[in-house]
Design a protein around this motif. Structure first.
Motif, PDB file in Angstrom:
ATOM      1  N   UNK A  22       0.825  -1.201   0.000  1.00 56.47           N
ATOM      2  CA  UNK A  22       0.000   0.000   0.000  1.00 56.47           C
ATOM      3  C   UNK A  22       0.860   1.253   0.000  1.00 56.47           C
ATOM      4  N   UNK A  66      -5.583 -10.559   7.874  1.00 54.97           N
ATOM      5  CA  UNK A  66      -6.580 -10.347   6.836  1.00 54.97           C
ATOM      6  C   UNK A  66      -6.185  -9.219   5.905  1.00 54.97           C
ATOM      7  N   UNK A  67      -5.571  -8.205   6.470  1.00 59.70           N
ATOM      8  CA  UNK A  67      -5.159  -7.082   5.640  1.00 59.70           C
ATOM      9  C   UNK A  67      -3.652  -6.991   5.638  1.00 59.70           C
ATOM     10  N   UNK A  68      -3.103  -6.619   4.505  1.00 58.47           N
ATOM     11  CA  UNK A  68      -1.660  -6.581   4.378  1.00 58.47           C
ATOM     12  C   UNK A  68      -1.207  -5.301   3.697  1.00 58.47           C
ATOM     13  N   UNK A  69      -0.127  -4.775   4.183  1.00 62.33           N
ATOM     14  CA  UNK A  69       0.423  -3.576   3.590  1.00 62.33           C
ATOM     15  C   UNK A  69       1.853  -3.454   4.102  1.00 62.33           C
ATOM     16  N   UNK A 123      -0.924   2.017   7.159  1.00 66.28           N
ATOM     17  CA  UNK A 123      -2.020   2.508   6.324  1.00 66.28           C
ATOM     18  C   UNK A 123      -1.735   3.985   6.064  1.00 66.28           C
ATOM     19  N   UNK A 124      -1.178   4.272   4.923  1.00 62.05           N
ATOM     20  CA  UNK A 124      -0.830   5.648   4.647  1.00 62.05           C
ATOM     21  C   UNK A 124       0.378   6.103   5.434  1.00 62.05           C
ATOM     22  N   UNK A 144      -4.773   6.557  10.621  1.00 62.40           N
ATOM     23  CA  UNK A 144      -5.891   5.721  10.158  1.00 62.40           C
ATOM     24  C   UNK A 144      -6.141   4.512  11.048  1.00 62.40           C
ATOM     25  N   UNK A 194     -14.370  -0.097   4.773  1.00 59.13           N
ATOM     26  CA  UNK A 194     -14.426  -1.077   3.685  1.00 59.13           C
ATOM     27  C   UNK A 194     -15.101  -2.342   4.178  1.00 59.13           C
ATOM     28  N   UNK A 233      -8.247   8.287   0.372  1.00 62.83           N
ATOM     29  CA  UNK A 233      -7.385   7.690  -0.652  1.00 62.83           C
ATOM     30  C   UNK A 233      -6.441   6.670  -0.040  1.00 62.83           C
ATOM     31  N   UNK A 234      -5.797   7.111   1.059  1.00 60.83           N
ATOM     32  CA  UNK A 234      -4.799   6.237   1.676  1.00 60.83           C
ATOM     33  C   UNK A 234      -5.438   4.933   2.097  1.00 60.83           C
ATOM     34  N   UNK A 235      -6.588   5.084   2.737  1.00 60.96           N
ATOM     35  CA  UNK A 235      -7.238   3.881   3.227  1.00 60.96           C
ATOM     36  C   UNK A 235      -7.734   3.017   2.088  1.00 60.96           C
ATOM     37  N   UNK A 294      -6.528   2.807  -0.858  1.00 62.02           N
ATOM     38  CA  UNK A 294      -5.391   2.127  -1.466  1.00 62.02           C
ATOM     39  C   UNK A 294      -4.940   0.971  -0.587  1.00 62.02           C
ATOM     40  N   UNK A 295      -4.742   1.314   0.676  1.00 65.03           N
ATOM     41  CA  UNK A 295      -4.172   0.315   1.569  1.00 65.03           C
ATOM     42  C   UNK A 295      -5.141  -0.826   1.825  1.00 65.03           C
ATOM     43  N   UNK A 296      -6.346  -0.475   2.115  1.00 58.53           N
ATOM     44  CA  UNK A 296      -7.266  -1.527   2.539  1.00 58.53           C
ATOM     45  C   UNK A 296      -7.777  -2.336   1.362  1.00 58.53           C
ATOM     46  N   UNK A 337      -6.472  -5.774   0.769  1.00 56.80           N
ATOM     47  CA  UNK A 337      -7.158  -6.930   1.333  1.00 56.80           C
ATOM     48  C   UNK A 337      -7.618  -7.862   0.236  1.00 56.80           C
TER      49      UNK A 337
END
Lengths: 482, 474, 421
Positions: free
Chosen positions: A2, A43-46, A90-91, A461, A471, B18-20, B22-24, B27
């Motif tokens: 990300x 579950x989430x990766x960055x 995240x960002x 975030x 999301x 945007x950041x979220x 993109x990042x999320x 998933x």
């Protein structure tokens, strides 16, 4: 991965960072950064764009000053054992890992204080002082690996919180590097503070207030004696009622853990710990304290749980039997892996007296969604960990598992409970925060965070939901709950 | 979702949305990954056992030193998974971090989910050896290791000049002349007399010419359980006393001791180096040999070898001719201490010593033997057992690891030696010859007077029944 | 504010809450606030806050009137009495939690919970005049802090009225909860400078079956403090109080340093612990139980050194306390094992004397990495002293930001907390 919309990491920044912490303090290669793309919440990766591994407070301070000048956000990381994605970038292009700051600085046995760097592993604190009859009381199940800094960020709990409290009750002082690089010493070895309790505000702030580099912790006298009982019930309803009966009698055990039939059978299949496979539920109740009178308490607990419907109560006869019981409990999650290809663990809390209600609700949810749910949790403080079993290759079952998880959380909230007892909000439960907090509450929390981090560059975030950023979670939570 | 009022976007990033986003959205990609065809890196189902909890971190010697995720079991599993899923290419960095694994399996002890890490890393190494071209120096080095160590005759031949040099007192000179890497190897080799003595005697039965007479003379012994001691490959050249003393101790405890006609390498070296086919060849040879002896228990003074015997069942499970026998062999693997304790062996002589115990990896993590050796040591009158800090953290020997990764191995053995010295013990006891050589070399370097001994050698020293006669020579 | 302005303000306040809810302050309250308003619920509190913010009028919750009367350089215009906001919202004995409004006193709460064998073990002096709001604001603790912790360990949920009259809540009613920031910690010990707390949720604990005190007297302070330290090391006590000779005298004991070691639990536990404690305290010790023990405990808890010229609370690393007390030369009541003591002196005839004494004590506390807070000074001097230590620069800067964030218009009990906040 990300990346931020436009990467802020440029050659000059790298050169300046190299100047500050040297090559061995920086990880830049994609393969190596890859392993930092998630913690216990997978579950989430960055992945971060760069990882910095400082060794001292002054290095942390220099790094944060530089990032402050450049307006770059960062995410702190300890051992990466968190279960809510607290250190998921995240960002935030820069990750700062405290694992190399792992010195125990000072032990004051007479005052029962220890001063450690934040990368010290939780269990190492107890190991350092146990020969003198002391322990560091908060013992999250990840204690063999998790760091004190991570514990402070998440306000970690464990099986013994009912009697001994959580991390915030044991942290007296911190040295924190604020997001602008300024070093602040807050609190200290004294029990009283001067001015606002900023230490209390920082503990549990999930890394959004700065990077804690040192902490002064309270040590606790180690119990001189234990009595560990296994109470066997025909159903979970009676087992959870027994929990309240014990507490109502004025007895506060060191731990009360519950396992239901599904978990009992899985544990037996895996480890042959001697648990009764036909039982509907068992409680592991551990009393601790001075040797005098402990047998009397054990007797009383035994009578209370029988009164609440236990058809058999076993007392661990020696340390080996006690160890076997705890091994069965602590390895229960590993055993669950044998029941289904995937499982998802929730972390909710209800008032202790509502345990029978929430378990009934979980059974109903399980039936409604036609999905198997097992229960193994810290019953003493109402902190439940339902384990939802599914097979990710089955899209419909996967979806039902997600919905079941959400329904359980909602049920907890409806019963006056909370979204998380010990895993934290992180990214996992941001979307659910409005279930228990009003927009005003959330606003005040974000204001509080900005006292420390006006630009919101520290672990951005996280914790507080950002409008429009919610999301849909497409896969349930598959993780060890601890 | 309810809206939250008045939140400013964080500085230095894209807008939160945007950041979220993109990042999320990442998933989604993680779930999509599973639909890609998997590369045959490891048994993918075994990877799924890992829930990424991180409880293994501090059980991993390399993580303890580097404190970096990629040098942890969880990190390595993550690399394997990424390689399998095709989100990562096998580059020098990936190989580097997989190479750095000691295969001590300390993580398996720590893992709550029962991840078979040992299997995973062995499979990953096969994949690396098949798919990654190493530099010339590494290739020569690995070739040398693989073609010398498993063969005692070759190793003896290679060491002959050193023996001569030692006799002539020329080792210091030799050492001076040797290039850096070779010098480290040289230092691992003990001087020709390790100061450990063993009685080379035939206690046994089956196969030995003296066996029948021995057995006939004592009916009780004839009916006693039979144990075979595998003498190993490197071990029989460098630390043979451990084998003989193991046999001596077992005989003293009333076991019948059988000996193999032919001893070949257990295959550990190959398994660790990604050469699984030759490992299977060795395994088949050993299984046949064990079967011929049909002993009740199989032990090895080298716990690394014993752990491999215990894994033969799995290694040969797809070999129809050997699968059953291999499983049988694995089931009979035992260790010296548990056999001694099973016969309730009592030491008759007092031996006053302050002793500490180092858990050899494959004994503790591979075979789960921790308490037995300690219990046995405590049962010797006069022995005071002092617990060693980080007793089950690898010393860095790890098969040929100290030869291929000298820097990491060096750091580990220094840490080990620090802990040993801190105990104030006179002896450090362990259960694997590799650990012995590694730790002894470091203590020698420091001029420390602590003696490093295999449990079997120590029992022989402590026990009057094992009167010393012959002294093994290098 | 002039008399005329005040009476105009009173009329405006009456318009908000009704005439019956606005009154003149009592003698005690007068030093803290000029007009007292008694809202009936949180909504009225919010209306009052809105009014005060709009007109930039200082206000303060008056539950902690005793404390405010000391630390305030001048009264605030509006004192909010929560005397009418004092309901118990929910008491769940089996959960060991209680939700109660901030105007309820600790004493009243504990009379309710006693029926179920439980108590809120926060024990500042005078539970019957200490409201839950005041407990949170001033965060005073008593002897039981050794075993039960302090209000920060017991408060699990809070509702307050913040700036812009916003109703805010943090925490919940479960004993284990990590959802969101810990607003409870922010409010504890904030002296009402961040908002008006209207409702609190506490963990309560079982009242021990038996409670007994071993009392021992010593010829000198050093011996008493050393005995206490040894006792703390060896025996789990529920409190361990050490008092200097003058305090012992005032409490009705022989005028010698005394140690009060409290043990609690089942009969068997108490018997065992008393044997342990008795063996360590030696023949000079006496054992008291039941009503006698309760009376002794209350005396200790409520001791306030009313005739002292200055009373301060010193907090240091526990092992440092003995040396600090000895160096201070002050009379004291110490929570040994916690590193906290109330120290006082009667010898001060002028502000300079007091200033010197205080400077000396502060230096002692700082030298032991601790801090000092003045609890009370002789009426003649209280304007001239700084009641709080100045925190180090970066910490104070954060505190200023916290204050300006929670109270941007500076109306909540302004100008009397650390750094003049």
């Amino acid at each position: 991965m990300a990346p931020t919309a436009q990467s802020t990491i440029d050659a000059r920044l790298l050169a300046e960072l190299r100047e500050l912490i040297g090559d061995d303090g920086m990880v830049l290669r994609a393969t190596e950064l890859k392993v930092y793309e998630c913690d216990g919440w997978t579950l989430e990766k960055s992945a971060p764009e760069i990882l910095l591994r400082p060794r001292t407070t002054s290095e942390v301070s220099a790094i944060l000053k530089l990032l402050h000048r450049r307006g770059i956000a960062y995410v702190p990381r300890g051992a990466g054992t968190g279960l809510s994605g607290g250190c998921l970038p995240l960002g935030a292009p820069v990750m700062i890992c405290t694992s190399r700051m792992n010195r125990i600085l000072q032990i004051d046995y007479a005052s029962r204080r220890i001063e450690v760097e934040s990368g010290v592993v939780n269990l190492h604190v107890t190991n350092a002082v146990k020969a003198r009859g002391l322990i560091y009381a908060p013992d999250p199940s990840s204690q063999v690996a998790c760091t004190i800094g991570g514990n402070i960020a998440e306000n970690s709990g464990g099986p013994h919180t009912l009697k001994y409290g959580v991390t915030t009750n044991h942290v007296l002082g911190v040295e924190i590097v604020l997001p602008d690089g300024e070093i602040a010493e807050l609190g200290g070895p004294a029990e009283e503070r001067c001015g606002y309790d900023l230490v209390g505000a920082i503990v549990g702030s999930e890394g959004t207030t700065g990077i804690v580099t040192r902490a002064t912790l309270k040590l606790t006298r180690a119990p001189a004696a234990y009595r560990t009982l296994l109470a066997i019930f025909a159903d979970v309803e009676n087992a959870t009622r027994a929990v309240s009966a014990i507490i109502a009698a004025g007895i506060i055990p060191g731990a009360i853990e519950m396992m239901d039939q599904m978990i009992i059978r899985a544990v037996e299949a895996a480890f042959h710990a001697g648990l009764p496979e036909d039982a509907g539920a068992v409680l592991i109740i551990e009393l601790d304290g001075i040797a005098a009178g402990i047998d009397g308490h054990a007797q009383k607990v035994s009578e209370l749980v029988r009164g609440a419907g236990a058809y058999e109560v076993r007392l661990a006869r020696d340390e080996a039997e006690r160890a076997t019981l705890w091994k069965a409990r602590k390895r229960a999650f590993g055993a669950v892996g044998r029941l289904a290809p995937n499982y998802a663990t929730q972390d909710g809390v209800v008032p202790r007296t509502r345990l029978p209600d929430i378990l009934r609700a979980i059974i109903a949810i399980s039936q409604r969604h036609n999905i198997r749910i097992g229960n193994v949790f810290h019953a003493g403080d109402g902190n439940i960990h339902p384990i939802v079993l599914y097979d990710e290759r089955d899209a419909s079952e996967t979806q039902r598992a997600i919905e079941a998880g959400r329904d359980i959380l909602k049920a907890c909230v409806e019963m006056g409970g909370s979204l998380t007892g010990e895993h934290g909000i992180g990214v996992e439960k941001m979307a659910e925060m409005p279930l228990i907090f009003s927009p005003e509450d959330l606003l005040v929390m974000s204001e509080l965070r900005r006292v420390f981090d006006p630009d919101q560059r520290a672990n951005p975030n996280k914790v507080i939901p950002v409008p429009g950023a919610c999301v849909e979670v497409s896969v349930p939570r598959r993780q060890v709950a601890l | 979702m309810a809206t939250t009022p008045k939140l400013d976007p964080p500085a230095g990033t894209a807008t939160p949305d945007q950041a979220l986003a993109t990042a999320r959205n990442a998933v989604a990609t993680t779930t999509a990954e599973s639909s890609r065809p998997l590369r045959d890196v490891v048994n993918y189902d075994l990877l799924l056992d890992c829930v990424h909890c991180g409880l293994c971190l501090e059980a991993c010697p390399t993580y303890v030193l580097t404190r970096a995720e990629m040098d942890s079991p969880r990190g390595r599993i993550y690399l394997m998974k990424a390689l399998a899923e095709g989100t990562l290419e096998l580059d020098a960095d990936a190989v580097r971090h997989l190479d750095l694994c000691l295969e001590c399996r300390g993580c398996e002890t720590a893992c709550p989910s029962g991840v078979h890490y040992g299997k995973l890393i062995e499979q990953a190494r096969v994949y690396v050896e098949r798919n990654y071209r190493r530099g010339p120096i590494e290739r020569v080095r690995n070739w040398a290791i693989n073609s010398i160590f498993p063969y005692p005759a070759r190793l003896r031949l290679l060491l002959a000049p050193l023996r001569i040099a030692d006799r002539l007192g020329l080792r210091p000179l030799l050492r001076k002349l040797a290039p850096g890497a070779l010098r480290d190897w040289l230092d691992l080799l003990p001087a020709r007399d390790r100061g450990v003595e063993a009685q080379r005697r035939n206690y046994g039965v089956a196969g030995d010419s003296t066996a029948k007479a021995g057995a006939a003379s004592n009916r009780a012994v004839a009916e006693a359980p039979c144990v075979v001691v595998h003498h190993g490959c490197v071990a029989q050249v460098l630390t043979d006393s451990e084998n003989w003393n193991s046999e001596g101790a077992l005989a003293a405890a009333g076991y019948r001791v059988a000996r193999l006609e032919r001893t070949v390498c257990c295959g550990a070296l190959d398994l660790h180096n990604g050469n699984v086919e030759r490992a299977r060849e060795f395994a088949r040879a050993n299984v046949s040999e064990f079967k011929r002896r049909d002993a009740d228990s199989i032990i090895s003074a080298a716990s690394g070898c014993a752990a491999v015997f215990a894994a033969y069942g799995d290694l040969l499970k797809d070999d129809p001719e050997f699968a059953d026998d291999a499983r049988e062999v694995s089931a009979r693997v035992a260790d010296l201490s548990s056999l001694m304790i099973a016969r309730d062996y009592r030491f008759s002589r007092e031996f006053r010593a302050r002793v500490t115990y180092h858990d050899s990896c494959h004994l503790a993590h591979g075979l789960g033997v921790r308490e037995g050796p300690r219990e046995l040591l405590r049962s010797i009158p006069g022995v005071e057992l002092i617990e060693l800090a980080e007793a089950d953290l690898c010393c860095g020997s790890a098969g040929s690891y100290n030869l291929t990764e000298p820097a990491m191995a060096g750091e580990l053995v220094r840490r080990k030696a620090d802990n040993i010295v801190a105990t104030g013990a006179d002896y450090v006891i362990l259960g694997n010859p590799g650990c012995e050589l590694q730790i002894a070399a470091e203590l020698r370097r420091r001029g420390a007077r602590i003696r490093v001994m295999h449990l079997a050698d120590f029992l022989a020293l402590a026990d009057s029944s094992a009167d010393a006669t012959a002294s093994p020579r290098l | 504010m002039s008399e005329r302005d005040l009476s105009a303000l009173a009329r405006e306040l009456e318009a908000i809450v009704g005439a019956a809810q606005v009154r003149a302050p009592s003698a005690l309250e007068a030093r803290a606030a000029s007009i007292i308003v008694e809202p009936r619920d949180a909504n009225e509190v919010a209306e009052l806050v809105r009014k005060c913010e709009a007109d930039a009028i200082a206000l303060a919750a008056i539950g902690a009137a005793r404390t405010l009367a000391q630390i305030r350089p001048a009264p605030v215009a509006v004192g909010i009495s929560l005397a009418r906001i004092n309901r118990v919202i929910a008491y769940e004995p089996d959960d060991m939690t209680v939700i109660a409004e901030a105007g309820l006193t600790i004493g009243a709460l504990n009379r309710l919970t006693a029926a179920r064998g439980q108590r809120l073990p926060a024990d500042p002096p005078g539970p019957d005049h200490t409201t839950l709001g005041a407990l949170v604001a001033a965060a005073q603790a008593g002897p039981l802090r050794l075993s039960e912790g302090t209000v920060r360990d017991l408060l699990i949920g809070v509702r307050l009225v913040g700036h812009d009259a916003r109703p805010i809540h943090g925490g919940g009613q479960v004993v284990k909860n990590v959802a969101g920031y810990d607003l409870m910690k922010v409010m504890v010990g904030s002296f009402g400078t961040l908002g008006i707390v209207t409702e609190t949720t506490f963990k309560v604990r079982p009242t021990p079956e038996r409670y007994t005190v071993a009392i021992a007297q010593f010829p000198d302070l050093a011996a008493a403090l050393a005995a206490a330290a040894a006792l703390h090391e060896a025996v789990p006590l529920i409190h361990l109080e050490v008092v200097s000779a003058a305090v012992a005298d005032a409490l009705g004991y022989e005028a010698l340093p005394q140690v009060f070691a409290g043990v609690a639990g089942s009969a068997e536990e108490v018997a065992y612990l008393l044997t342990q404690a008795g063996a360590m305290l030696g023949s000079a010790s006496a054992i008291i139980a039941d009503a006698e023990a309760a009376t002794a405990y209350e005396g200790l808890r409520d001791f306030a050194a009313d005739d002292a010229a200055i009373v301060a609370q010193i907090a240091v690393a526990p092992a440092e306390l003995a040396a600090c007390l000895t160096r201070s030369g002050a009379e004291f009541r110490a929570h040994a094992g916690c590193g906290v003591a109330q120290i006082f002196t009667r010898d001060a005839s002028n502000a300079d004397d007091l200033g010197r004494t205080l400077a000396h004590w502060r230096e002692i506390a700082r030298g032991a990495r601790g801090n000092l807070r003045v609890l009370r000074v002789n009426d003649d001097f209280h304007h001239e002293l700084n009641f709080f230590d100045d925190p180090p620069g970066p910490a104070l800067a954060l505190m200023r930001r916290l204050k300006s964030t929670f109270d941007p218009r500076g109306v909540f009990n302004p100008g009397c907390f650390v750094g003049g906040l």
